[in-house]
Design an enzyme around this catalytic site. Structure first.
Site: not given
Length: 545
Positions: A96, A149, A167, A238-239, A261-262, A401
């Protein structure tokens, strides 16, 4: 594990779920038609691990290590997960962040074997049919992205598939979710990244992104199809870009079992770090003033959960929000601005303008500075010295990150505050030696919470995923940070403890699911036993009849 009756010979060796490679016993080789298809010596799982580690450590770069591990996952899942679990601290940065970001940027160029499910804009009206092509029917957890993103790297389109794959590998390694129940999904609606559109090896739709009603109609169809094809599966978003991240979460959170999750996972892990940092500074959560640099989905998600925690502690929502301030690309977020997106408005307080981060620190005197901007090295020496000037122990969380996007390094945080910073980051940094002291920075990685939340929700058959579950996860995570860790500057437990951390979080989540009446499965009298009964442990089974 029961072997499918028609799986034998070379087909067995090519099936990563059942393949044991050189660990097949003499008797298994005879019975399963493997004689001569393998080198004659039988090696144990431990022997195979030693070979994997030697090859892994010999790779010249972390990206090459990533390719090596993904190739292992594609041919022998048991060996892959056993090695990852036993060496999680060493391999986490490869599987990751930060390496997964580099892998996503090059995803089409390092493509080896398809993994996961692609749903494209051209699949509109037949998404359920696409989901029906997935070979596993007992899907428990889905991680889905549209690639817009990816970490702090922006729009990577179809190359974003590396994120759901990574993930879900962590779901198995860190909380024991059976890999057979994990489904990575990439919703490909195009990309606005011109360099990808011009790349002849790009693997996604070569078109600009669809947006608006057409976009939401496709995602609606996906979510609805999941309820039919994989009833009870948890959906982790996610993202996604900020507007879609909030829009999709608001659209579905009260209808299906899902979370972002973000927004929510980042919030829980950060809240746990802030509470741990408060034990160092001596300030309770409701006594602190938080300044967020960056006002996207992650930052406002953290603020929302911090507010919920303070409200739980007896503070009014209005007073709690007043302790959270934001700086975005146009300066301090204030009530006088007319350019604010809806998610920023609850934190737009009456205040004179401040055009930059340094000015905001000098006027607001925050106790904690949180970076979620994806703008590297923006926590400059003047910024960090300003934080040190107004705090005996300034809290500095550089959470962007991958590592290349971090607002500052651990060494900069400690050096420019004369060793007084209470620091954590989103990507790993090595220990720092300064003035005879050794600091071991912690990593505020979502991996501390999302696997446990998912495991608890799966075990309970949760019909929804709620804010109370993320508060419980933050509380549980905080119990693993003892005085010895705080003394060396570490706000999070060691990664070696991640499976126990995840199990404890799952137990806490299970209790919340039961208390909120959202359980779709009977809850055992002992949550610990129930949780651990759902945890996959990668060991070889005998296939002899």
């Amino acid at each position: 594990m029961r072997l499918p009756p028609d799986l034998r010979g070379i087909r067995l060796l090519h099936d990563p779920r059942y393949n044991k490679g050189t660990a097949f016993t003499e008797a298994e080789r005879d019975e399963l038609g493997l004689r001569g298809l393998l080198p004659p010596r039988v090696l144990s799982l431990a022997d195979q691990q030693r070979r994997i580690l030697a090859n892994f450590r010999a790779k010249p770069s972390m990206l090459e290590q990533y390719v090596f591990l993904i190739s292992l996952q594609d041919r022998n899942e048991t060996l892959f997960y056993r090695t990852l679990i036993d060496h999680v601290a060493e391999m986490m940065p490869v599987v990751y962040t930060p390496t997964v970001g580099e892998a996503c940027k090059a995803f089409g160029h390092i493509f080896r074997r398809p993994r996961g499910l692609y749903i494209s804009a051209s699949d509109r009206t037949r998404v359920r049919e696409v989901l029906g092509n997935w070979p596993e029917r007992n899907v428990k957890i889905i991680v889905v992205t549209d690639g817009e993103r990816i970490l702090g790297l922006g729009d990577l389109g179809a190359y974003g598939m590396g994120i759901p794959i990574g993930k879900l590998a962590l779901y198995t390694a860190c909380s024991g979710v059976d890999p057979a129940g994990c489904l990575p999904v990439l919703i490909d609606v195009g990309t606005d990244n011109e360099s990808l559109l011009a790349d002849p090896l790009y693997t996604g739709l070569v078109q600009h992104r669809i947006r608006g009603p057409e976009y939401y109609a496709l995602v609606d169809e996906f979510v609805e199809a999941v309820q039919v094809e994989f009833p009870g599966a948890i959906i982790q978003f996610e993202d996604f870009a900020t507007d879609n991240a909030f829009g999709l979460l608001d659209r579905y959170r009260d209808r299906v079992a899902c979370f972002n999750d973000d927004i929510q996972g980042t919030a829980a892990v950060t809240l746990a770090g802030l509470v741990a940092a408060g034990r160092v500074t001596g300030l309770r959560l409701e006594e602190q003033r938080f300044l967020f640099f960056g006002a996207g989905s992650a930052a406002t998600g953290i603020a929302n959960l911090v507010v919920a925690a303070m409200v739980r502690n007896g503070v009014s929502a209005e007073a709690a929000r007043a302790r959270c301030w934001f700086v975005d690309t146009k300066g301090l977020v204030t009530a006088g601005r007319s350019d604010l997106a809806p998610h920023k408005r609850p934190y737009a307080h009456a205040h004179a303008p401040a055009g930059n981060l340094l000015a905001a620190i000098e006027t607001l005197r925050p106790t904690a500075l949180l970076g979620l901007s994806a703008q590297p090295r923006t926590f400059s020496e003047p910024v960090l010295r300003a934080m040190a000037a107004v705090n005996l122990r300034p809290i500095v969380l550089a959470l962007s990150n991958p590592t290349s996007k971090a607002e500052c390094t651990a060494e900069e945080a400690y050096r420019w505050t004369d060793g007084r910073a209470v620091f954590a980051s989103g990507s790993p940094f090595p220990p720092v030696e300064l003035d005879g002291r050794r600091f071991v920075p912690g990593q505020g990685n979502n991996v501390y919470v999302f696997p446990g939340i998912g495991l608890g929700a799966i075990a309970a058959g949760a019909r929804r995923v709620t804010t109370a579950m993320f508060l419980a996860a933050a509380d549980s995570l905080g119990t693993f940070v003892g005085p010895d860790l705080l003394e060396q500057g570490t706000l999070y437990p060691p990664l070696e403890a991640i499976r126990e951390v995840s199990a404890r979080i799952a137990e806490a989540v299970l209790r919340v699911v039961e208390a909120e009446g959202l359980a779709g499965a009977p809850i055992a009298a002992d949550p610990a036993v129930m949780v651990r009964s759902h945890m996959y442990d990668p060991v070889y089974s005998s296939y002899l009849t």
